[in-house]
Design a protein around this motif. Sequence first.
Motif, mmCIF file in Angstrom:
data_model
loop_
_atom_site.group_PDB
_atom_site.id
_atom_site.type_symbol
_atom_site.label_atom_id
_atom_site.label_comp_id
_atom_site.label_asym_id
_atom_site.label_seq_id
_atom_site.Cartn_x
_atom_site.Cartn_y
_atom_site.Cartn_z
ATOM 1 N N ARG A 126 1.101 -0.851 0.027
ATOM 2 C CA ARG A 126 0.066 0.123 -0.113
ATOM 3 C C ARG A 126 0.777 1.387 -0.040
ATOM 4 N NH1 ARG A 126 -3.122 -2.556 4.080
ATOM 5 N NH2 ARG A 126 -2.030 -1.603 5.582
ATOM 6 N N GLY A 127 2.082 1.005 1.069
ATOM 7 C CA GLY A 127 2.775 2.580 0.855
ATOM 8 C C GLY A 127 3.344 2.856 -0.675
ATOM 9 N N VAL A 128 4.013 1.751 -1.057
ATOM 10 C CA VAL A 128 4.292 1.520 -2.674
ATOM 11 C C VAL A 128 3.665 2.280 -3.622
ATOM 12 C CG1 VAL A 128 5.540 0.355 -4.747
ATOM 13 C CG2 VAL A 128 6.866 -0.055 -2.030
ATOM 14 N N PHE A 129 2.477 1.242 -3.445
ATOM 15 C CA PHE A 129 1.594 2.051 -4.241
ATOM 16 C C PHE A 129 1.100 3.448 -4.205
ATOM 17 C CE2 PHE A 129 -3.044 2.720 -5.560
ATOM 18 C CZ PHE A 129 -2.852 2.286 -7.135
ATOM 19 N N GLY A 130 0.834 4.325 -2.664
ATOM 20 C CA GLY A 130 0.689 5.361 -2.629
ATOM 21 C C GLY A 130 1.345 6.558 -2.998
ATOM 22 N N ASP A 131 2.514 6.280 -2.423
ATOM 23 C CA ASP A 131 3.776 6.461 -3.430
ATOM 24 C C ASP A 131 3.777 7.323 -5.064
ATOM 25 O OD1 ASP A 131 4.568 6.799 -0.796
ATOM 26 O OD2 ASP A 131 6.024 5.729 -0.832
ATOM 27 N N ASN A 132 3.657 6.245 -5.744
ATOM 28 C CA ASN A 132 3.666 6.416 -6.970
ATOM 29 C C ASN A 132 2.555 6.949 -7.307
ATOM 30 O OD1 ASN A 132 5.532 4.927 -6.815
ATOM 31 N ND2 ASN A 132 5.007 2.702 -7.515
ATOM 32 N N LEU A 133 1.204 6.271 -6.346
ATOM 33 C CA LEU A 133 0.495 7.447 -7.270
ATOM 34 C C LEU A 133 0.236 9.019 -6.630
ATOM 35 C CD1 LEU A 133 -2.448 6.716 -8.163
ATOM 36 C CD2 LEU A 133 -3.527 6.422 -6.083
ATOM 37 N N LYS A 134 1.115 8.755 -5.642
ATOM 38 C CA LYS A 134 1.333 10.793 -5.096
ATOM 39 C C LYS A 134 2.269 10.987 -6.746
ATOM 40 C CE LYS A 134 0.978 10.330 -0.579
ATOM 41 N NZ LYS A 134 2.190 10.641 0.307
ATOM 42 N N LYS A 135 3.156 10.290 -7.438
ATOM 43 C CA LYS A 135 3.915 10.891 -8.549
ATOM 44 C C LYS A 135 3.350 11.338 -9.249
ATOM 45 C CE LYS A 135 8.306 9.039 -6.345
ATOM 46 N NZ LYS A 135 8.839 7.979 -6.042
ATOM 47 N N LEU A 136 2.164 9.980 -9.578
ATOM 48 C CA LEU A 136 1.602 10.057 -11.350
ATOM 49 C C LEU A 136 0.129 11.456 -11.323
ATOM 50 C CD1 LEU A 136 0.885 6.595 -11.881
ATOM 51 C CD2 LEU A 136 2.215 7.649 -12.955
ATOM 52 N N THR A 137 0.101 11.741 -10.250
ATOM 53 C CA THR A 137 -1.043 13.102 -9.517
ATOM 54 C C THR A 137 -0.541 13.909 -9.439
ATOM 55 O OG1 THR A 137 -1.248 12.485 -7.515
ATOM 56 C CG2 THR A 137 -2.354 10.977 -8.287
ATOM 57 N N ALA A 138 0.479 14.761 -8.878
ATOM 58 C CA ALA A 138 0.906 15.949 -8.910
ATOM 59 C C ALA A 138 1.052 16.402 -10.104
ATOM 60 C CB ALA A 138 3.259 15.753 -8.607
ATOM 61 N N ARG A 139 0.918 15.681 -11.685
ATOM 62 C CA ARG A 139 0.930 17.222 -12.354
ATOM 63 C C ARG A 139 -0.598 17.218 -12.710
ATOM 64 N NH1 ARG A 139 1.415 13.699 -18.127
ATOM 65 N NH2 ARG A 139 -0.329 11.744 -17.433
ATOM 66 N N TYR A 140 -1.232 17.275 -12.101
ATOM 67 C CA TYR A 140 -3.304 17.541 -12.181
ATOM 68 C C TYR A 140 -3.223 18.600 -11.086
ATOM 69 C CZ TYR A 140 -3.350 13.220 -14.949
ATOM 70 O OH TYR A 140 -3.529 12.862 -15.905
ATOM 71 N N PRO A 141 -4.109 19.535 -11.222
ATOM 72 C CA PRO A 141 -4.458 20.655 -10.290
ATOM 73 C C PRO A 141 -5.181 19.948 -9.246
ATOM 74 C CG PRO A 141 -5.242 20.597 -12.160
ATOM 75 C CD PRO A 141 -4.722 19.928 -12.419
ATOM 76 N N SER A 142 -5.649 19.240 -9.196
ATOM 77 C CA SER A 142 -6.642 18.856 -8.266
ATOM 78 C C SER A 142 -7.295 17.499 -8.620
ATOM 79 C CB SER A 142 -8.595 19.951 -8.621
ATOM 80 O OG SER A 142 -9.543 19.260 -7.767
ATOM 81 N N VAL A 143 -7.383 16.805 -6.737
ATOM 82 C CA VAL A 143 -7.540 15.220 -7.035
ATOM 83 C C VAL A 143 -9.189 15.379 -7.117
ATOM 84 C CG1 VAL A 143 -7.970 13.143 -5.459
ATOM 85 C CG2 VAL A 143 -5.719 15.165 -5.642
ATOM 86 N N ALA A 144 -10.021 16.148 -7.313
ATOM 87 C CA ALA A 144 -11.036 15.671 -6.987
ATOM 88 C C ALA A 144 -11.695 15.628 -8.827
ATOM 89 C CB ALA A 144 -11.986 17.195 -5.942
ATOM 90 N N SER A 145 -11.431 16.581 -9.764
ATOM 91 C CA SER A 145 -11.278 17.206 -11.152
ATOM 92 C C SER A 145 -10.445 15.477 -12.051
ATOM 93 C CB SER A 145 -10.536 17.749 -11.671
ATOM 94 O OG SER A 145 -9.566 18.265 -11.109
#
Length: 72
Positions: free
Chosen positions: A19-38
Motif C-alpha cells: 500500500r505504501g509503494v502504491f500510494g507513493d507512486n500514485l502521488k507521483k502520477l497525480t502531482a501534475r494534476y491541479p485537483s484530486v477532485a477533478s
Amino acid sequence: MFVSKSRVPQNPIDPVQLRGVFGDNLKKLTARYPSVASLCRELGINRTQFNRYLAAESFPRPDVLHKICTFF
C-alpha cells in the motif's frame, strides 16, 4: 495437493508495504494534476477512497486498479 514452487512467490510483499509503494507512486502520477477532485471525476473514482489510496490506508479493488492503470 502439490503446489509448484514456481507459482509461490519467493519473497511475498507485506500488504502494508505494498500500500505504501502504491500510494507513493500514485502521488507521483497525480502531482501534475491541479485537483484530486477533478482527477477523480475523470477517473470515475470516489474521491474519499482515492485519498485513502494516496495515504496508503487502502489498496484498490482489481477493477478500480485497472481503471487507474489504464488512465495513467
